[in-house]
Design an enzyme around this catalytic site. Structure first.
Site, short mmCIF file in Angstrom:
data_model
loop_
_atom_site.label_atom_id
_atom_site.label_comp_id
_atom_site.label_asym_id
_atom_site.label_seq_id
_atom_site.Cartn_x
_atom_site.Cartn_y
_atom_site.Cartn_z
N HIS A 187 -13.54 -2.01 -1.65
CA HIS A 187 -12.59 -1.67 -0.59
C HIS A 187 -12.96 -2.41 0.71
CE1 HIS A 187 -9.37 1.52 -0.30
NE2 HIS A 187 -9.38 1.11 0.93
N THR A 231 -5.69 2.67 -6.89
CA THR A 231 -6.98 2.59 -6.20
C THR A 231 -7.80 3.83 -6.52
OG1 THR A 231 -6.07 1.22 -4.45
CG2 THR A 231 -8.08 2.43 -3.92
N LYS A 279 -8.16 -0.45 -9.09
CA LYS A 279 -8.80 -1.17 -7.99
C LYS A 279 -9.95 -0.33 -7.46
CE LYS A 279 -7.70 -3.12 -3.44
NZ LYS A 279 -8.24 -2.14 -2.49
N TYR A 333 -2.16 5.46 -4.22
CA TYR A 333 -3.20 6.44 -3.94
C TYR A 333 -2.71 7.75 -4.55
CZ TYR A 333 -5.81 3.72 -0.42
OH TYR A 333 -6.59 2.80 0.24
N SER A 384 0.83 -1.21 0.00
CA SER A 384 0.00 0.00 0.00
C SER A 384 0.86 1.25 0.00
CB SER A 384 -0.89 0.00 1.24
OG SER A 384 -1.46 1.27 1.45
C1 LIG Z 1 -7.16 -2.64 7.53
C2 LIG Z 1 -7.33 -2.46 6.05
C3 LIG Z 1 -6.53 -1.55 5.39
C4 LIG Z 1 -6.68 -1.37 4.00
N1 LIG Z 1 -5.85 -0.49 3.34
C5 LIG Z 1 -5.94 -0.37 2.00
C6 LIG Z 1 -5.01 0.43 1.29
O1 LIG Z 1 -4.11 1.03 1.86
N2 LIG Z 1 -5.15 0.52 -0.06
C7 LIG Z 1 -6.15 -0.13 -0.74
O2 LIG Z 1 -6.25 -0.01 -1.98
N3 LIG Z 1 -7.02 -0.92 -0.08
C8 LIG Z 1 -6.93 -1.06 1.25
N4 LIG Z 1 -7.80 -1.90 1.92
C9 LIG Z 1 -8.78 -2.68 1.13
C10 LIG Z 1 -8.17 -4.01 0.69
O3 LIG Z 1 -7.16 -3.80 -0.25
C11 LIG Z 1 -9.23 -4.91 0.05
O4 LIG Z 1 -9.89 -4.22 -0.98
C12 LIG Z 1 -10.26 -5.43 1.05
O5 LIG Z 1 -9.67 -5.67 2.30
C13 LIG Z 1 -10.89 -6.71 0.48
O6 LIG Z 1 -11.87 -7.20 1.31
P1 LIG Z 1 -11.59 -8.36 2.41
O7 LIG Z 1 -10.92 -7.66 3.55
O8 LIG Z 1 -12.96 -8.80 2.75
O9 LIG Z 1 -10.73 -9.40 1.77
C14 LIG Z 1 -7.66 -2.10 3.29
C15 LIG Z 1 -8.45 -3.03 3.98
C16 LIG Z 1 -8.30 -3.23 5.34
C17 LIG Z 1 -9.14 -4.26 6.03
#
Ligand SMILES: Cc1cc2nc3c(=O)[nH]c(=O)nc-3n(C[C@H](O)[C@H](O)[C@H](O)COP(=O)(O)O)c2cc1C
Length: 396
Positions: free
Chosen positions: A277, A157, A253, A131, A105
């Protein structure tokens, strides 16, 4: 012994301060999309075919041009160092060991360069999640740094114009770095291993912003940082420009509609990541698995479709692949493994999912992931008692 992703979740719950457990677990507003992400997998049933030779069940594939041993990608998750010291490095090493891509990330707690320099992580397939910042010079430098550090895929994203309203985090007073307060002191006294590993470790920062005007010194909240720095003016023309700048595979994404998927292809994207997300941005949008089939049809093979949101079981992966996804990204499933057992814990997450995919294929009568298609599934309504007279009705 942790035999399911839920076991890892419960172990993570015991280890993490409540605020951090809820930061992972929670979603936006009423969490309707969060629930739908997992619940909508139940709208599809798997229909086995018997007496098929399933003695060989290859699970390998290629994802955006590179071989992977499983149809899985580690999703980008910001500040994974909150859960384990240098959590991103540990997860990247586990991904490399398992033979699948790891996505770092923009909001990581370790720098792009640190991951690139780490032999055990960088031997794997590294993706960088971007981002887009209001400061486009800074954005460009993030992209160039990722390229220079050996990252192969750029995943932009596009669903974070602002941070979603995650009410649990606001109520819990989540800050970066976390702090011990009167309100959480009792809870913190039960988290000593976490305190020793994370709170007493190196200062937690948004490492990729160090030395830039966007660096936040001292306590901040994620939403303050995001809303001040991220660019809500991002358009498809920018995506096309990132494709030119990167010169390698680019994915977007956060796609949830067929129209946006077509725009992504028109902008030159090699990958379309169907994602809400993890239910953390706009609530009440379609679940990832509900959005997937329409997007697969719209893309019509012109890009690879990857999906994330709610993947907790091998059967979820099988369903997503049968609906046309190339691979699934895993967010929380990875973080629960990381929080509960560090690098080995992420390894355990991947091992559990692998075992479940393999077992599912055998019992479904599908000799490997390449043999999955929509005929492996049926909508649950097809089995409702009133769906047809005679057929499919249970004779008790
Ligand atoms: C704690 C946390 C932090 C996340 N940080 C980012 C991030 O920095 N960038 C991003 O594109 N998605 C981020 N996401 C989304 C994840 O990339 C992903 O889309 C999502 O967790 C998928 O769903 P799942 O948790 O049910 O597998 C984050 C998700 C969580 C749970």
């Amino acid at each position: 012994m942790d035999v399911s992703i839920e076991d890892l979740r419960l172990r993570a719950k015991r280890r993490l301060p409540r605020t951090l457990f809820e930061f992972i677990d929670g979603g936006a507003q009423d969490e309707r999309t969060l629930r739908a992400n997992t619940g909508d997998f139940d709208r599809w049933l798997m229909v086995p075919q018997q007496c098929v030779d399933v003695s060989q069940r290859p699970l390998g594939t290629t994802i955006l041009g590179k071989a992977a041993t499983l149809p899985l990608v580690i999703a980008p998750t910001g500040m994974a160092g909150l859960f384990r010291r240098k959590g991103e490095l540990q997860a990247a090493r586990a991904a490399r060991a398992a033979g699948i891509p790891y996505t770092l990330s923009t909001m990581a707690s370790v720098t792009i360069e640190e991951v690139g320099r780490d032999a055990a992580a960088s031997a794997g397939d590294l993706w960088f999640q971007l981002y887009v910042q209001k400061d486009r010079g800074l954005t460009r430098s993030l992209v160039e740094r990722a390229k220079a550090a050996g990252f192969r895929v750029l995943a932009v994203t596009i669903d974070l114009q602002q941070q979603g309203q995650r009410e649990r985090d606001v109520r819990n007073g989540l800050t970066i770095p976390p702090r011990i307060t009167l309100a959480n002191m009792l809870d913190m006294t039960r988290r000593l291993p976490w305190i020793a590993d994370v709170l007493l470790g190196p200062r937690l920062t948004f490492a990729n912003f160090e030395g830039t005007a966007n660096e936040k010194k001292g306590l901040t909240t994620l939403s303050k940082h995001i809303n001040a720095s991220f660019d809500p003016a991002l358009t498809w023309a920018d995506i096309a420009a990132f494709k030119q700048l990167w010169g390698g595979p680019v994915a977007v994404k956060g796609v949830l509609s067929a129209e946006d998927a077509r725009r992504a292809v028109d902008a030159g994207c090699d990958g379309v990541i169907v994602s809400n997300h993890g239910g953390r941005q706009l609530d009440c949008v379609p679940s990832a698995v509900a959005a997937l089939p329409g997007i697969v049809d719209a893309v019509a093979g012109r890009a690879e479709v990857i999906v994330d949101g709610g993947v907790r079981r091998g059967s979820d992966v099988i369903k997503a692949l049968a609906l046309g996804a190339r691979a699934c990204m895993i967010g929380r499933a990875m973080l629960w493994g990381l929080a509960s057992g560090g690098e080995a814990g992420v390894g355990r997450t991947l091992q559990i999912l692998k075992g479940q995919i393999d077992n599912g294929l055998a019992l479904l009568g599908r000799p490997g992931i390449a043999s999955l298609d929509r005929t492996a599934l049926a909508p649950v309504d097809a089995y409702a008692p009133q769906a047809e007279s005679g057929r499919n009705q249970r004779a008790y």
